[in-house]
Design an enzyme around this catalytic site. Structure first.
Site, short mmCIF file in Angstrom:
data_model
loop_
_atom_site.label_atom_id
_atom_site.label_comp_id
_atom_site.label_asym_id
_atom_site.label_seq_id
_atom_site.Cartn_x
_atom_site.Cartn_y
_atom_site.Cartn_z
N TYR A 187 58.05 62.66 59.17
CA TYR A 187 57.78 61.44 59.76
C TYR A 187 58.00 60.92 61.05
CZ TYR A 187 54.64 59.16 63.12
OH TYR A 187 53.77 58.64 64.33
N LYS A 197 59.97 61.67 65.13
CA LYS A 197 59.67 60.79 65.78
C LYS A 197 60.64 59.53 66.17
CE LYS A 197 55.99 59.43 67.50
NZ LYS A 197 55.44 60.49 68.57
N THR A 202 56.79 54.87 67.65
CA THR A 202 55.76 54.15 66.12
C THR A 202 56.95 53.15 65.72
OG1 THR A 202 54.78 54.03 63.87
CG2 THR A 202 56.79 56.14 64.79
N ASP A 203 55.80 52.16 65.52
CA ASP A 203 57.06 51.49 65.18
C ASP A 203 57.92 51.74 63.58
OD1 ASP A 203 55.31 51.21 63.33
OD2 ASP A 203 55.24 49.04 62.92
N GLU A 204 57.97 53.05 63.10
CA GLU A 204 58.12 53.16 61.53
C GLU A 204 58.96 53.79 61.34
OE1 GLU A 204 55.28 55.77 59.07
OE2 GLU A 204 53.67 54.84 60.39
#
Ligand SMILES: NC(=O)c1ccc[n+]([C@@H]2O[C@H](COP(=O)([O-])OP(=O)(O)OC[C@H]3O[C@@H](n4cnc5c(N)ncnc54)[C@H](O)[C@@H]3O)[C@@H](O)[C@H]2O)c1
Length: 351
Positions: free
Chosen positions: A158, A162, A133-135
């Site tokens: 989260y 990741k 993810t870009d998060e």
């Protein structure tokens, strides 16, 4: 090719499985634990294909992973299985560390053991593709874009889990020579999205006549990507990507959350007008913001465009129209899920 997909009963994994079976000649093994987020109805229309098989298993269970890999003999592992909902990671981070970090470690260990047993040609052609993810990059201010060189700065349990899994994948590439690929993608939307996520949640609540809860002032910005565009990006990366490389995937569709919710309401007003003639937008309510809510994510996807020729086919306007229409046409799919999770009283935007 023989493609081992983890998390293929979830939102993005199932879109990948449907695409691989319906539009390519690849064989697919879908390895999924079927957590609350996974349901086989997402892959029902390809389940009878002789190029598709399903194994119910946990990516943290080394023996189960080893047995499934040994039996299927994949050319490619695409790893999507994860705990994926930020709100749940605030209420219960342990499952995120277990599945996303320990589960990815298990996938890497068992994949490496299998890979070491291949002949030289198969070893060189093999790929382990980790879907992220870009998060992991944290939060942007009003300007700027995440590139593949942006330092990691995860801020929710989260995104931290990741980020940890991305580092493990990268380490298995550098240390053990496993041909790894990582993609970091922005927010996806589209059919079969579990109705706890923003867009389907708003559709479901709007139709139920309930409040449409928007965090804070709704001014958080996300870069929205239609799920089938993500699937095409994944295929481009595992077929043509350079091992050891990371590719950012984004839709060039920056929208504030409140704009997204108002767009959903406007489409519903047109396709399924309320009996009282009022707009669904009158149901919008603002609720206390989520702790640590990142302000803005936006992706520079020029590497995947320039090196692999991938670009999104959908704009937000075309994709959101298709998505709302799909939820209206497939009410029985999400009604079953909503009924099953009725008692689920979680933080904020619960089903
Ligand atoms: N949804 C997005 O917007 C988005 C954006 C970028 C990256 N991603 C990443 O893409 C991947 C898929 O996301 P999604 O939205 O489809 O998630 P999802 O929650 O819809 O699906 C996750 C799937 O993984 C399965 N799963 C969970 N734990 C498992 C375990 N221990 N063993 C085996 N299977 C397990 C679930 O049963 C489910 O089918 C995730 O890795 C996520 O981090 C998602």
């Amino acid at each position: 090719m023989r493609i081992f997909v983890t998390g293929g009963a979830g939102f993005i994994g199932s879109a990948l499985v449907r695409h691989l079976i319906e539009n390519t000649n690849h064989e697919v093994l879908n390895f999924d634990k079927l957590t609350y987020a996974g349901t086989l109805s997402t892959v029902g229309r390809v389940a009878s294909s002789n190029r598709y098989r399903f194994v119910q298993g946990d990516i943290c269970d080394a023996e189960a992973v080893k047995a499934a890999i040994a039996e299927f003999k994949p050319d490619i592992v695409t790893h999507l299985a994860a705990e994926s909902h930020v709100d749940r990671s605030i209420d219960g981070p342990g499952a995120f560390v277990q599945t996303n970090v320990v589960g990815t470690f298990t996938m890497l260990s068992e994949t490496r053991a299998y890979w070491l047993g291949l002949d030289d040609e198969a070893m060189a052609a093999f790929r382990f593709h980790h879907i992220s993810t870009d998060e992991v990059y944290g939060s942007l201010g009003d300007t700027g874009l995440f590139t593949e060189e942006t330092p990691y700065d995860p801020r929710s349990p989260y995104s931290a889990s990741k980020a940890g899994s991305d580092h493990l994948v990268s380490a298995w590439g550098h240390t053990f020579g496993l041909p790894v690929l990582i993609t970091n993608c922005s927010n996806n939307y589209g059919p079969y999205h579990f109705p706890e996520k923003l867009i389907p949640l708003m559709i479901v609540k709007a139709l139920a006549g309930a409040d449409l809860p928007v965090y804070g002032e709704g001014d958080q910005v996300r870069d929205w990507l239609f799920v089938d565009d993500h699937v095409h990006a994944l295929q481009a990366v595992f077929e043509k990507g350079e091992p050891g490389r990371t590719y950012n995937v984004g839709g060039n569709n920056e929208k504030q959350n409140i704009e997204v919710v108002k767009t959903v309401c406007a489409i519903l007003d047109r396709l399924r007008p309320r009996a009282d003639g009022q707009s669904y937008a009158t149901q919008i309510t603002y609720v206390a913001d989520r702790p640590g809510h990142d302000k803005r994510y936006a992706i520079d996807a020029s590497r995947i465009k320039n090196e692999l020729g991938w670009e999104p086919a959908e704009t937000f306007e075309t994709g959101i129209q298709k998505t709302v229409a799909w939820y209206l046409d497939n009410q029985s799919w999400w009604e079953a899920i909503v009924a099953e999770h009725k008692a689920d009283q979680r933080r904020g935007l619960s089903v």
